[in-house]
Write a protein that holds these residues in place. Structure first.
Motif: not given
Length: 256
Positions: A5-16, A221-232, A238-242
């Motif tokens: 199974v594939l699961q996309p991981y939701p990216m936290p704000e401000g994290k690379s 990418v198509s919705m934003h009309g550019s391939l230059s973005g660096t964020s997915g 929430h990334m607090s201790p589990s």
């Protein structure tokens, strides 16, 4: 090989992406998983030429490679009307596509891949994939394989609980969209419901899931009309201790 199974991981704000991959890798190791090498899944799309002028969608051939099957090339032919045909060939298929430039043209600007570390944890194989397109980071895909099961309906709860415990995010009880019940046409021309989650799992199912997820990233990418973005595709998480880490550092499975 087992159900994957594939699961996309939701990216936290401000994290690379690198930060999150490192966090998840250390979390797996703390749970007792072992590092088991690297993996790569890539996809290149070829479109038919010339394109139809009557508004009919053109044909596309998606060529994918999975490092778990180094001697094979997977291709998915898309008619443009929703019907797909899957083929499995050896590596010479890539050379064949290069010879068909008069019929199919590569959309190199949308070549996409997921690569990263591979871990083993009991009966599970977990892969932390960093998704890039034209060297730009687009997101994180988690691949989880349960080696002791070949039919999703029999082990979805185990996979779901493993995802929740490891990722510390809520995973819905419904089967992933790829395994959802589908309407198919029988040989007699009649429509009937088909429960894909009851099918015997095959390697092509993993490749088709990757194509489904890669298509989502491309659409973003198509919705934003550019391939230059660096964020997915980013969502807040929430990334607090589990709370699912046991006192001895083990994994406590949770139910929602």
């Amino acid at each position: 090989m087992g159900v994957t199974v594939l699961q996309p991981y939701p990216m936290p704000e401000g994290k690379s992406g690198a930060h999150i991959i490192d966090y998840l890798g250390k979390r797996l190791l703390s749970l007792g998983a072992t590092h088991a090498g690297q993996f790569l899944v890539d996809c290149e799309t070829f479109i038919s030429t010339p394109q139809p002028h009557n508004g009919t969608p053109g044909r596309a051939v998606h060529v994918l490679h999975n490092s778990e099957y180094p001697a094979s090339t997977f291709s998915i032919i898309d008619s443009g009307t929703g019907k797909q045909v899957s083929l499995v060939a050896d590596s010479i298929f890539d050379l064949l596509m290069l010879k068909m430039t008069n019929t199919f043209t590569s959309k190199k600007q949308t070549k996409i891949e997921s690569r990263g570390a591979r871990f083993e944890y009991g009966d599970f194989v977990i892969k932390l994939g960093s998704v890039t397109m034209m060297e730009h980071f687009k997101g994180i895909l988690i691949e989880i394989e349960y080696k002791s099961c070949m039919i999703l309906a029999y082990c979805w709860e185990m996979i779901r609980e493993m995802l929740q415990g490891f990722l510390n995010i809520n995973v819905g009880k419904d089967f992933p969209t790829y395994f959802a019940t589908q309407t198919i046409m029988t040989a007699m021309g009649q429509q009937q419901l088909h429960a894909k989650h009851n099918d015997l799992y095959e390697p092509t199912d993993t490749v088709k899931q990757y194509l489904e997820q890669f298509t989502n990233y491309r659409k973003h990418v198509s919705m934003h009309g550019s391939l230059s973005g660096t964020s997915g595709i980013q969502q807040s998480v929430h990334m607090s201790p589990s709370p699912v880490m046991g006192a001895a550092g083990g994994l406590v499975l949770i139910r929602s």
